[in-house]
Design a protein around this motif. Structure first.
Motif, PDB file in Angstrom:
ATOM      1  N   LYS A  42       0.839  -1.210   0.000  1.00 12.19           N
ATOM      2  CA  LYS A  42       0.000   0.000   0.000  1.00 12.19           C
ATOM      3  C   LYS A  42       0.867   1.251   0.000  1.00 12.19           C
ATOM      4  O   LYS A  42       0.599   2.209  -0.736  1.00 12.19           O
ATOM      5  N   GLU A  43       1.895   1.249   0.843  1.00 11.51           N
ATOM      6  CA  GLU A  43       2.790   2.398   0.934  1.00 11.51           C
ATOM      7  C   GLU A  43       3.489   2.662  -0.395  1.00 11.51           C
ATOM      8  O   GLU A  43       3.631   3.812  -0.814  1.00 11.51           O
ATOM      9  N   ALA A  44       3.941   1.606  -1.034  1.00 12.15           N
ATOM     10  CA  ALA A  44       4.643   1.751  -2.317  1.00 12.15           C
ATOM     11  C   ALA A  44       3.732   2.350  -3.377  1.00 12.15           C
ATOM     12  O   ALA A  44       4.142   3.237  -4.138  1.00 12.15           O
ATOM     13  N   ILE A  45       2.497   1.878  -3.419  1.00 14.95           N
ATOM     14  CA  ILE A  45       1.547   2.409  -4.400  1.00 14.95           C
ATOM     15  C   ILE A  45       1.228   3.864  -4.084  1.00 14.95           C
ATOM     16  O   ILE A  45       1.230   4.718  -4.976  1.00 14.95           O
ATOM     17  N   ALA A  46       0.986   4.159  -2.809  1.00 14.52           N
ATOM     18  CA  ALA A  46       0.656   5.533  -2.412  1.00 14.52           C
ATOM     19  C   ALA A  46       1.813   6.489  -2.701  1.00 14.52           C
ATOM     20  O   ALA A  46       1.593   7.641  -3.076  1.00 14.52           O
ATOM     21  N   ALA A  47       3.041   5.997  -2.557  1.00 12.46           N
ATOM     22  CA  ALA A  47       4.220   6.830  -2.792  1.00 12.46           C
ATOM     23  C   ALA A  47       4.588   6.911  -4.268  1.00 12.46           C
ATOM     24  O   ALA A  47       5.481   7.676  -4.647  1.00 12.46           O
ATOM     25  N   LEU A  75      -0.843 -13.582  -7.223  1.00 11.26           N
ATOM     26  CA  LEU A  75      -1.266 -12.172  -7.235  1.00 11.26           C
ATOM     27  C   LEU A  75      -0.088 -11.250  -6.922  1.00 11.26           C
ATOM     28  O   LEU A  75       0.077 -10.197  -7.546  1.00 11.26           O
ATOM     29  N   CYS A  76       0.736 -11.656  -5.980  1.00  6.20           N
ATOM     30  CA  CYS A  76       1.920 -10.862  -5.646  1.00  6.20           C
ATOM     31  C   CYS A  76       2.869 -10.782  -6.837  1.00  6.20           C
ATOM     32  O   CYS A  76       3.476  -9.735  -7.083  1.00  6.20           O
ATOM     33  N   PHE A  77       2.973 -11.876  -7.565  1.00  5.65           N
ATOM     34  CA  PHE A  77       3.818 -11.884  -8.759  1.00  5.65           C
ATOM     35  C   PHE A  77       3.331 -10.850  -9.767  1.00  5.65           C
ATOM     36  O   PHE A  77       4.138 -10.172 -10.405  1.00  5.65           O
ATOM     37  N   GLU A  78       2.015 -10.723  -9.898  1.00  5.26           N
ATOM     38  CA  GLU A  78       1.473  -9.722 -10.822  1.00  5.26           C
ATOM     39  C   GLU A  78       1.930  -8.314 -10.434  1.00  5.26           C
ATOM     40  O   GLU A  78       2.299  -7.518 -11.307  1.00  5.26           O
ATOM     41  N   LEU A  79       1.913  -8.015  -9.142  1.00  8.62           N
ATOM     42  CA  LEU A  79       2.401  -6.697  -8.698  1.00  8.62           C
ATOM     43  C   LEU A  79       3.906  -6.575  -8.894  1.00  8.62           C
ATOM     44  O   LEU A  79       4.402  -5.513  -9.261  1.00  8.62           O
ATOM     45  N   GLU A  80       4.615  -7.646  -8.650  1.00 10.94           N
ATOM     46  CA  GLU A  80       6.061  -7.633  -8.848  1.00 10.94           C
ATOM     47  C   GLU A  80       6.414  -7.285 -10.287  1.00 10.94           C
ATOM     48  O   GLU A  80       7.311  -6.481 -10.558  1.00 10.94           O
ATOM     49  N   VAL A  81       5.681  -7.870 -11.228  1.00  8.59           N
ATOM     50  CA  VAL A  81       5.923  -7.596 -12.642  1.00  8.59           C
ATOM     51  C   VAL A  81       5.661  -6.123 -12.955  1.00  8.59           C
ATOM     52  O   VAL A  81       6.449  -5.484 -13.661  1.00  8.59           O
ATOM     53  N   LEU A  82       4.574  -5.586 -12.430  1.00  7.21           N
ATOM     54  CA  LEU A  82       4.313  -4.146 -12.643  1.00  7.21           C
ATOM     55  C   LEU A  82       5.490  -3.316 -12.138  1.00  7.21           C
ATOM     56  O   LEU A  82       5.941  -2.398 -12.823  1.00  7.21           O
ATOM     57  N   GLY A  90      -2.835  -0.102 -12.812  1.00  4.27           N
ATOM     58  CA  GLY A  90      -3.418  -1.422 -12.584  1.00  4.27           C
ATOM     59  C   GLY A  90      -3.034  -2.052 -11.264  1.00  4.27           C
ATOM     60  O   GLY A  90      -3.484  -3.153 -10.946  1.00  4.27           O
ATOM     61  N   ALA A  91      -2.202  -1.372 -10.476  1.00  7.30           N
ATOM     62  CA  ALA A  91      -1.751  -1.940  -9.204  1.00  7.30           C
ATOM     63  C   ALA A  91      -2.865  -1.973  -8.159  1.00  7.30           C
ATOM     64  O   ALA A  91      -2.952  -2.929  -7.381  1.00  7.30           O
ATOM     65  N   GLU A  92      -3.715  -0.944  -8.148  1.00  2.93           N
ATOM     66  CA  GLU A  92      -4.776  -0.870  -7.127  1.00  2.93           C
ATOM     67  C   GLU A  92      -5.700  -2.078  -7.141  1.00  2.93           C
ATOM     68  O   GLU A  92      -5.951  -2.673  -6.090  1.00  2.93           O
ATOM     69  N   PRO A  93      -6.260  -2.471  -8.298  1.00  2.78           N
ATOM     70  CA  PRO A  93      -7.154  -3.634  -8.278  1.00  2.78           C
ATOM     71  C   PRO A  93      -6.445  -4.924  -7.863  1.00  2.78           C
ATOM     72  O   PRO A  93      -7.052  -5.790  -7.222  1.00  2.78           O
ATOM     73  N   ILE A  94      -5.183  -5.047  -8.198  1.00  2.00           N
ATOM     74  CA  ILE A  94      -4.426  -6.242  -7.780  1.00  2.00           C
ATOM     75  C   ILE A  94      -4.234  -6.212  -6.266  1.00  2.00           C
ATOM     76  O   ILE A  94      -4.376  -7.239  -5.596  1.00  2.00           O
ATOM     77  N   ILE A  98      -5.353  -8.923  -3.567  1.00  2.00           N
ATOM     78  CA  ILE A  98      -4.412  -9.484  -2.587  1.00  2.00           C
ATOM     79  C   ILE A  98      -5.009  -9.406  -1.184  1.00  2.00           C
ATOM     80  O   ILE A  98      -4.967 -10.377  -0.419  1.00  2.00           O
ATOM     81  N   GLU A  99      -5.568  -8.268  -0.849  1.00  3.45           N
ATOM     82  CA  GLU A  99      -6.160  -8.103   0.483  1.00  3.45           C
ATOM     83  C   GLU A  99      -7.320  -9.079   0.695  1.00  3.45           C
ATOM     84  O   GLU A  99      -7.422  -9.709   1.755  1.00  3.45           O
ATOM     85  N   GLN A 100      -8.162  -9.225  -0.304  1.00  2.00           N
ATOM     86  CA  GLN A 100      -9.295 -10.145  -0.195  1.00  2.00           C
ATOM     87  C   GLN A 100      -8.818 -11.595  -0.095  1.00  2.00           C
ATOM     88  O   GLN A 100      -9.314 -12.366   0.729  1.00  2.00           O
TER      89      GLN A 100
END
Length: 114
Positions: A42-47, A75-82, A90-94, A98-100
């Motif tokens: 969350k912090e990384a996306i917000a920053a 799911l984490c891999f998808e964010l890692e690739v981004l 597209g990071a927010e929906p992933i 992840i949270e769900q």
């Protein structure tokens, strides 16, 4: 992604055999650590920091793989690739997914360790 299991029950059973009485401690440690790592996502996306996102997602993916939680790891891999691509689009929906998924994993791990 529906064909990826939430829990790798075989891997968890092996961990349970190896860890014996410490298995519950391992699960609690994984859950607490994952909550911290999700906060880091969350912090990384917000920053707006794709490199931080990549590192945080990679770390969480590794934890998921080690404990036997493949769907969340994917799911984490998808964010890692981004993050590797230097993108946050597209990071927010992933992250929401992840949270769900983590909440479902936490419930199932609690039942598994009983």
């Amino acid at each position: 992604m529906s064909d990826i299991p939430r829990l790798d029950e075989e891997a968890l059973a092996e961990l349970q055999d190896v860890m014996e009485d410490e298995f519950d401690v391992l699960i609690e440690t994984y859950l607490a650590d994952s909550r911290t790592r999700i906060s880091g996502l969350k912090e990384a996306i917000a920053a707006g920091d794709p490199e931080h996102l990549r590192k945080a997602a990679h770390s969480l993916k590794g934890s998921c793989t080690n404990i036997g939680v493949p769907k969340l790891g994917n799911l984490c891999f998808e964010l890692e690739v981004l993050g590797q691509e230097g993108r946050l689009e597209g990071a927010e929906p992933i992250l929401v997914a992840i949270e769900q998924e983590f909440e479902e994993v936490a419930r199932e791990l609690a039942r598994f360790s009983q």
